[in-house]
Design a protein around this motif. Sequence first.
Motif, PDB file in Angstrom:
ATOM      1  N   ARG A  30       0.834  -1.207   0.000  1.00  0.00           N
ATOM      2  CA  ARG A  30       0.000   0.000   0.000  1.00  0.00           C
ATOM      3  C   ARG A  30       0.871   1.259   0.000  1.00  0.00           C
ATOM      4  O   ARG A  30       0.591   2.220  -0.728  1.00  0.00           O
ATOM      5  CB  ARG A  30      -0.949  -0.016   1.197  1.00  0.00           C
ATOM      6  CG  ARG A  30      -1.807  -1.279   1.257  1.00  0.00           C
ATOM      7  CD  ARG A  30      -3.031  -1.118   2.133  1.00  0.00           C
ATOM      8  NE  ARG A  30      -2.738  -0.747   3.511  1.00  0.00           N
ATOM      9  CZ  ARG A  30      -2.455  -1.593   4.494  1.00  0.00           C
ATOM     10  NH1 ARG A  30      -2.370  -2.901   4.233  1.00  0.00           N
ATOM     11  NH2 ARG A  30      -2.242  -1.174   5.724  1.00  0.00           N
ATOM     12  N   GLU A  31       1.916   1.256   0.784  1.00  0.00           N
ATOM     13  CA  GLU A  31       2.802   2.421   0.833  1.00  0.00           C
ATOM     14  C   GLU A  31       3.454   2.679  -0.523  1.00  0.00           C
ATOM     15  O   GLU A  31       3.591   3.835  -0.947  1.00  0.00           O
ATOM     16  CB  GLU A  31       3.867   2.209   1.910  1.00  0.00           C
ATOM     17  CG  GLU A  31       3.326   2.253   3.334  1.00  0.00           C
ATOM     18  CD  GLU A  31       4.314   1.715   4.357  1.00  0.00           C
ATOM     19  OE1 GLU A  31       5.482   1.461   3.965  1.00  0.00           O
ATOM     20  OE2 GLU A  31       3.925   1.538   5.526  1.00  0.00           O
TER      21      GLU A  31
ATOM     22  N   TYR B  75       0.758   4.223  -2.855  1.00  0.00           N
ATOM     23  CA  TYR B  75       0.460   5.617  -2.536  1.00  0.00           C
ATOM     24  C   TYR B  75       1.597   6.543  -2.963  1.00  0.00           C
ATOM     25  O   TYR B  75       1.352   7.654  -3.465  1.00  0.00           O
ATOM     26  CB  TYR B  75       0.196   5.781  -1.043  1.00  0.00           C
ATOM     27  CG  TYR B  75      -0.898   4.915  -0.483  1.00  0.00           C
ATOM     28  CD1 TYR B  75      -1.925   4.427  -1.297  1.00  0.00           C
ATOM     29  CD2 TYR B  75      -0.916   4.549   0.864  1.00  0.00           C
ATOM     30  CE1 TYR B  75      -2.928   3.614  -0.786  1.00  0.00           C
ATOM     31  CE2 TYR B  75      -1.921   3.744   1.392  1.00  0.00           C
ATOM     32  CZ  TYR B  75      -2.913   3.261   0.562  1.00  0.00           C
ATOM     33  OH  TYR B  75      -3.902   2.451   1.073  1.00  0.00           O
TER      34      TYR B  75
ATOM     35  N   ARG C 120       1.231   9.710  -5.555  1.00  0.00           N
ATOM     36  CA  ARG C 120       1.668  11.081  -5.252  1.00  0.00           C
ATOM     37  C   ARG C 120       2.648  11.577  -6.306  1.00  0.00           C
ATOM     38  O   ARG C 120       2.636  12.768  -6.682  1.00  0.00           O
ATOM     39  CB  ARG C 120       2.295  11.131  -3.855  1.00  0.00           C
ATOM     40  CG  ARG C 120       1.299  10.949  -2.720  1.00  0.00           C
ATOM     41  CD  ARG C 120       1.927  11.267  -1.372  1.00  0.00           C
ATOM     42  NE  ARG C 120       2.964  10.317  -1.004  1.00  0.00           N
ATOM     43  CZ  ARG C 120       2.763   9.222  -0.265  1.00  0.00           C
ATOM     44  NH1 ARG C 120       1.551   8.947   0.190  1.00  0.00           N
ATOM     45  NH2 ARG C 120       3.772   8.410   0.020  1.00  0.00           N
TER      46      ARG C 120
ATOM     47  N   GLU D 243      -7.646   5.036   3.824  1.00  0.00           N
ATOM     48  CA  GLU D 243      -6.215   5.249   3.980  1.00  0.00           C
ATOM     49  C   GLU D 243      -5.632   5.899   2.728  1.00  0.00           C
ATOM     50  O   GLU D 243      -4.825   6.837   2.803  1.00  0.00           O
ATOM     51  CB  GLU D 243      -5.525   3.915   4.251  1.00  0.00           C
ATOM     52  CG  GLU D 243      -4.020   4.006   4.418  1.00  0.00           C
ATOM     53  CD  GLU D 243      -3.393   2.621   4.629  1.00  0.00           C
ATOM     54  OE1 GLU D 243      -2.957   2.350   5.754  1.00  0.00           O
ATOM     55  OE2 GLU D 243      -3.354   1.836   3.639  1.00  0.00           O
ATOM     56  N   MET D 244      -6.018   5.398   1.550  1.00  0.00           N
ATOM     57  CA  MET D 244      -5.553   5.985   0.296  1.00  0.00           C
ATOM     58  C   MET D 244      -5.924   7.460   0.224  1.00  0.00           C
ATOM     59  O   MET D 244      -5.107   8.316  -0.173  1.00  0.00           O
ATOM     60  CB  MET D 244      -6.143   5.236  -0.895  1.00  0.00           C
ATOM     61  CG  MET D 244      -5.787   5.843  -2.245  1.00  0.00           C
ATOM     62  SD  MET D 244      -6.699   5.112  -3.605  1.00  0.00           S
ATOM     63  CE  MET D 244      -5.891   3.531  -3.750  1.00  0.00           C
TER      64      MET D 244
ATOM     65  N   GLU E  93      -3.675   9.486   2.452  1.00  0.00           N
ATOM     66  CA  GLU E  93      -2.273   9.508   2.025  1.00  0.00           C
ATOM     67  C   GLU E  93      -2.062  10.199   0.682  1.00  0.00           C
ATOM     68  O   GLU E  93      -0.957  10.649   0.389  1.00  0.00           O
ATOM     69  CB  GLU E  93      -1.741   8.074   1.947  1.00  0.00           C
ATOM     70  CG  GLU E  93      -1.680   7.354   3.276  1.00  0.00           C
ATOM     71  CD  GLU E  93      -0.693   7.982   4.235  1.00  0.00           C
ATOM     72  OE1 GLU E  93       0.372   8.446   3.768  1.00  0.00           O
ATOM     73  OE2 GLU E  93      -0.992   8.039   5.444  1.00  0.00           O
ATOM     74  N   VAL E  94      -3.113  10.273  -0.144  1.00  0.00           N
ATOM     75  CA  VAL E  94      -2.930  10.750  -1.518  1.00  0.00           C
ATOM     76  C   VAL E  94      -3.785  11.969  -1.850  1.00  0.00           C
ATOM     77  O   VAL E  94      -3.297  12.954  -2.400  1.00  0.00           O
ATOM     78  CB  VAL E  94      -3.235   9.618  -2.529  1.00  0.00           C
ATOM     79  CG1 VAL E  94      -3.071  10.119  -3.960  1.00  0.00           C
ATOM     80  CG2 VAL E  94      -2.342   8.408  -2.277  1.00  0.00           C
TER      81      VAL E  94
END
Length: 572
Positions: free
Chosen positions: A190-191, A194, A198, A251-252, A255-256
Amino acid sequence: MTWTVDDAPWWTKAVVYQIYPRSFADSDGDGIGDLRGILGRLDHLVELGVDVVWLSPVYASPQDDNGYDISDYQDVDPVFGTLDDLDELIGALHAHGMRLVMDLVVNHTSDEHPWFVDSRSSKGSDRRDWYWWRPPRAGMQPGQPGAEPTNWGSFFSGSAWELDEESQEYYLHLFSRKQPDLNWENPQVREAVYAMMRWWLDRGVDGFRMDVINLVSKEVPLRDGLVHGGLWGDGSAFYTCGPRIHEFLAEMHREVFADHPERLLAVGEMPGVTIEDARLFTDPARAEVDMVFQFEHVGLDHGPGGKFDTRPLRLTDLKTSFGRWQAGLADAGWNSLYWDNHDQPRVVSRFGDDGRYRRESATMLATVLHLHRGTPYVYQGEELGMTNAHFTRFEDYQDIESLRHISEARARGHSSDDELLEGLARMSRDNARTPVQWDASPHAGFTTGTPWLPVDANFLTVNAEAERADPRSVFHHHRRLIALRHEDPVVALGDFTMLLPDDEHVYAFTRRLGDESLLVLGNFTGEERPFDVADAWAFDDGSALVLGNYDDAGSPSTLRPWEARVYRRPAP
């Protein structure tokens, strides 16, 4: 969602145009569309008036699934051009007041992506758990029939598991065997996703259409699905809108997307999504995605044998489906509106009449769609009234889904070649992928070389040059529909009320915002059809015809073949 004119997001009055780059415009004569080809045709999009371009994948890819198998998320495949070309396209679109949305494919990668190459290299690889690896079923040998970890079938036919000979373990691929599924249970995956997103936003991209994003959460442990008479089980209950999907998308968003809400668009393609889940996904208060693509209405003509076993569309089924989604997302969330895309056959051939009444049925279908509450999507060529491919030979088809269907159907012995060709002619994804027909020159002006997929033979009469020259054309009707959404808040934000729900021929509904109302009518047949909406609409109270697809107003009680009308009742 009950937004007002003052606080509604920009995308409520926007129209999105999807470009499938391989088939849009070829600038270098290799027969495959490219980014410079798109740049050379921006005048078409400017005249049409769209607000957003959604670009199907142009990332580096082996092209097993025409780019939906990505080997490098941060580079452009040479067949389409370079990163500099893409930067130039972003800048040119912005200069014309348009945004660019990229296709994001992160349920799976290509098996040639460095992540998977590393994952496959050893059971001890640091990225082994970035994908779904499993040993054979207990008590069975690798490669033995039935030894797959579960009985799940792939969307592209066959097993969803592929044996890796080196490690003697299986990896999961819900689509092609060259498209291994990423393991979103691993936070490192996931990291990495993301960070990549970005990176694209920093280059000026304005959002993402996220391919099959509701499949990324799998229920653990993985279990067998139900068998419905085929060779493989249906595992969709264990990966469609799985247990952590809302967590992952929230979460996405944090984070984005959270730092750019006024600029960006987040769209989730979600096969099998329910209205209840869609309300959660698109509720602004939950901050997950802005809208979803659902598939209910494009499955209404599927027969008992599946997609390639079609049956006639019942208009009441369509009304029930659209009506449910309009009502279900009225007070929480937002609809995306579409007929065509790169995975669907052409709507004028599917639900309209691509012969005598091509113009009338294409414009009627567009009118009915665009006047619903939601954000409309126009797929390249739809604004020209482009039709299905009319292929008559197996050799003309290239789509992986179609080729796998041919192979599996022949293996089962259930279909003759004539039946197979008939199903493909109606439903193959290649119907949407024939080159855009720009003019009547060789290969429809798409390329100076040999096109990667044959051009439809009707390009001599159905092409952008002819459409733009004819004020009554499908193209100019789309221009008027788009302008109406831009100019009239009732189109973007008005309430929706279905009329004549039991009529099998006429589609009718109203839109209302404050004291202003619109009545929308569409005849889904090639015959004159009477209609009666007196309980909801009086034509003697100042109603004005604001849009139609015939040259005159016609009768207030009868619609001509494939006729569409939009009436306005102004505020008192």
